[in-house]
Design a protein around this motif. Structure first.
Motif, PDB file in Angstrom:
ATOM      1  N   LYS A  12      -2.232  -4.554  -6.481  1.00  0.00           N
ATOM      2  CA  LYS A  12      -1.865  -5.476  -5.418  1.00  0.00           C
ATOM      3  C   LYS A  12      -1.225  -6.672  -6.108  1.00  0.00           C
ATOM      4  O   LYS A  12      -1.810  -7.247  -7.027  1.00  0.00           O
ATOM      5  CB  LYS A  12      -3.112  -5.879  -4.636  1.00  0.00           C
ATOM      6  CG  LYS A  12      -2.820  -6.655  -3.403  1.00  0.00           C
ATOM      7  CD  LYS A  12      -4.072  -6.795  -2.556  1.00  0.00           C
ATOM      8  CE  LYS A  12      -3.721  -7.481  -1.259  1.00  0.00           C
ATOM      9  NZ  LYS A  12      -4.853  -7.532  -0.348  1.00  0.00           N
TER      10      LYS A  12
ATOM     11  N   LYS B 190      -0.902 -11.146  -1.516  1.00  0.00           N
ATOM     12  CA  LYS B 190      -1.440 -10.722  -0.225  1.00  0.00           C
ATOM     13  C   LYS B 190      -0.417  -9.832   0.469  1.00  0.00           C
ATOM     14  O   LYS B 190       0.737 -10.232   0.656  1.00  0.00           O
ATOM     15  CB  LYS B 190      -1.742 -11.940   0.644  1.00  0.00           C
ATOM     16  CG  LYS B 190      -2.347 -11.574   1.969  1.00  0.00           C
ATOM     17  CD  LYS B 190      -2.640 -12.785   2.806  1.00  0.00           C
ATOM     18  CE  LYS B 190      -3.235 -12.321   4.126  1.00  0.00           C
ATOM     19  NZ  LYS B 190      -3.429 -13.419   5.043  1.00  0.00           N
ATOM     20  N   GLU B 191      -0.822  -8.611   0.778  1.00  0.00           N
ATOM     21  CA  GLU B 191       0.005  -7.636   1.503  1.00  0.00           C
ATOM     22  C   GLU B 191       1.217  -7.131   0.706  1.00  0.00           C
ATOM     23  O   GLU B 191       2.150  -6.593   1.276  1.00  0.00           O
ATOM     24  CB  GLU B 191       0.465  -8.191   2.850  1.00  0.00           C
ATOM     25  CG  GLU B 191      -0.652  -8.604   3.775  1.00  0.00           C
ATOM     26  CD  GLU B 191      -1.495  -7.454   4.289  1.00  0.00           C
ATOM     27  OE1 GLU B 191      -1.185  -6.288   4.025  1.00  0.00           O
ATOM     28  OE2 GLU B 191      -2.493  -7.735   4.969  1.00  0.00           O
ATOM     29  N   GLU B 192       1.262  -7.315  -0.626  1.00  0.00           N
ATOM     30  CA  GLU B 192       2.326  -6.770  -1.473  1.00  0.00           C
ATOM     31  C   GLU B 192       1.708  -5.921  -2.570  1.00  0.00           C
ATOM     32  O   GLU B 192       0.702  -6.297  -3.164  1.00  0.00           O
ATOM     33  CB  GLU B 192       3.178  -7.879  -2.095  1.00  0.00           C
ATOM     34  CG  GLU B 192       4.067  -8.556  -1.098  1.00  0.00           C
ATOM     35  CD  GLU B 192       5.132  -9.429  -1.757  1.00  0.00           C
ATOM     36  OE1 GLU B 192       5.292  -9.389  -2.988  1.00  0.00           O
ATOM     37  OE2 GLU B 192       5.802 -10.156  -1.008  1.00  0.00           O
ATOM     38  N   TYR B 193       2.343  -4.776  -2.848  1.00  0.00           N
ATOM     39  CA  TYR B 193       1.796  -3.790  -3.777  1.00  0.00           C
ATOM     40  C   TYR B 193       2.897  -3.219  -4.661  1.00  0.00           C
ATOM     41  O   TYR B 193       4.075  -3.340  -4.347  1.00  0.00           O
ATOM     42  CB  TYR B 193       1.161  -2.631  -2.991  1.00  0.00           C
ATOM     43  CG  TYR B 193       0.211  -3.066  -1.921  1.00  0.00           C
ATOM     44  CD1 TYR B 193      -1.150  -3.164  -2.184  1.00  0.00           C
ATOM     45  CD2 TYR B 193       0.655  -3.391  -0.644  1.00  0.00           C
ATOM     46  CE1 TYR B 193      -2.046  -3.566  -1.197  1.00  0.00           C
ATOM     47  CE2 TYR B 193      -0.231  -3.795   0.351  1.00  0.00           C
ATOM     48  CZ  TYR B 193      -1.574  -3.879   0.063  1.00  0.00           C
ATOM     49  OH  TYR B 193      -2.449  -4.278   1.040  1.00  0.00           O
TER      50      TYR B 193
ATOM     51  N   ARG C 197       5.628  -4.005   0.799  1.00  0.00           N
ATOM     52  CA  ARG C 197       4.798  -5.009   1.468  1.00  0.00           C
ATOM     53  C   ARG C 197       4.535  -4.589   2.901  1.00  0.00           C
ATOM     54  O   ARG C 197       5.311  -3.850   3.496  1.00  0.00           O
ATOM     55  CB  ARG C 197       5.459  -6.382   1.431  1.00  0.00           C
ATOM     56  CG  ARG C 197       6.723  -6.476   2.208  1.00  0.00           C
ATOM     57  CD  ARG C 197       7.327  -7.877   2.146  1.00  0.00           C
ATOM     58  NE  ARG C 197       8.770  -7.772   2.042  1.00  0.00           N
ATOM     59  CZ  ARG C 197       9.494  -8.163   1.012  1.00  0.00           C
ATOM     60  NH1 ARG C 197       8.920  -8.739  -0.016  1.00  0.00           N
ATOM     61  NH2 ARG C 197      10.794  -8.015   0.995  1.00  0.00           N
ATOM     62  N   VAL C 198       3.439  -5.092   3.426  1.00  0.00           N
ATOM     63  CA  VAL C 198       3.118  -4.867   4.833  1.00  0.00           C
ATOM     64  C   VAL C 198       3.851  -5.942   5.626  1.00  0.00           C
ATOM     65  O   VAL C 198       3.644  -7.131   5.400  1.00  0.00           O
ATOM     66  CB  VAL C 198       1.596  -4.947   5.086  1.00  0.00           C
ATOM     67  CG1 VAL C 198       1.300  -4.840   6.574  1.00  0.00           C
ATOM     68  CG2 VAL C 198       0.881  -3.875   4.308  1.00  0.00           C
TER      69      VAL C 198
ATOM     70  N   ARG D 211       0.840  -5.624  10.322  1.00  0.00           N
ATOM     71  CA  ARG D 211      -0.334  -4.745  10.391  1.00  0.00           C
ATOM     72  C   ARG D 211      -0.572  -4.231  11.806  1.00  0.00           C
ATOM     73  O   ARG D 211      -1.076  -3.134  11.990  1.00  0.00           O
ATOM     74  CB  ARG D 211      -1.580  -5.471   9.897  1.00  0.00           C
ATOM     75  CG  ARG D 211      -1.696  -5.410   8.402  1.00  0.00           C
ATOM     76  CD  ARG D 211      -3.148  -5.451   7.970  1.00  0.00           C
ATOM     77  NE  ARG D 211      -3.197  -5.289   6.531  1.00  0.00           N
ATOM     78  CZ  ARG D 211      -3.365  -4.113   5.933  1.00  0.00           C
ATOM     79  NH1 ARG D 211      -3.510  -3.025   6.619  1.00  0.00           N
ATOM     80  NH2 ARG D 211      -3.393  -4.033   4.618  1.00  0.00           N
TER      81      ARG D 211
ATOM     82  N   ILE E 260       5.460  -0.935   7.079  1.00  0.00           N
ATOM     83  CA  ILE E 260       5.542  -1.165   5.636  1.00  0.00           C
ATOM     84  C   ILE E 260       7.015  -1.186   5.249  1.00  0.00           C
ATOM     85  O   ILE E 260       7.806  -0.374   5.739  1.00  0.00           O
ATOM     86  CB  ILE E 260       4.833  -0.045   4.847  1.00  0.00           C
ATOM     87  CG1 ILE E 260       3.346   0.007   5.199  1.00  0.00           C
ATOM     88  CG2 ILE E 260       5.032  -0.224   3.336  1.00  0.00           C
ATOM     89  CD1 ILE E 260       2.629   1.243   4.665  1.00  0.00           C
TER      90      ILE E 260
END
Length: 89
Positions: free
Chosen positions: A48, A51-54, A67-68, A71, A76
């Motif tokens: 990760k 926040k919300e990025e991978y 990234r999301v 939600r 995505i």
């Protein structure tokens, strides 16, 4: 309900420059994200970023970042698919 996975226009261009093996792995990654969401801890060097990025490695020299976006809608966005040297992290 499954997740919707899209690509930025920049990432779409980058995918075309990936070697075939890594393009195939990216397609598999996208399919897994559609079925199970953005957290893909079963992939090599997954982490990760924020926040919300991978991100994860598709091969020794190649990575994908996503990234999301939403939600609630389960959206995505893949924003990078290319070499580790130029990865935005």
């Amino acid at each position: 309900m499954s997740w919707i996975v899209g690509f930025t226009s920049k990432a779409e261009k980058q995918v075309g420059k990936l070697p075939k093996k890594e393009r195939d792995l990216l397609a598999l990654l996208v399919r897994e994200m559609q079925l199970s969401g953005p957290a893909r801890s079963n992939w090599k060097n997954y982490s990760k970023l924020r926040k919300e990025e991978y991100h994860c490695h598709l091969g020794y020299k190649w990575v994908a970042c996503w990234r999301v976006e939403d939600r609630n809608v389960k959206l995505i966005e893949v924003y990078y698919a290319g070499s580790r040297e130029n990865a935005p992290y």
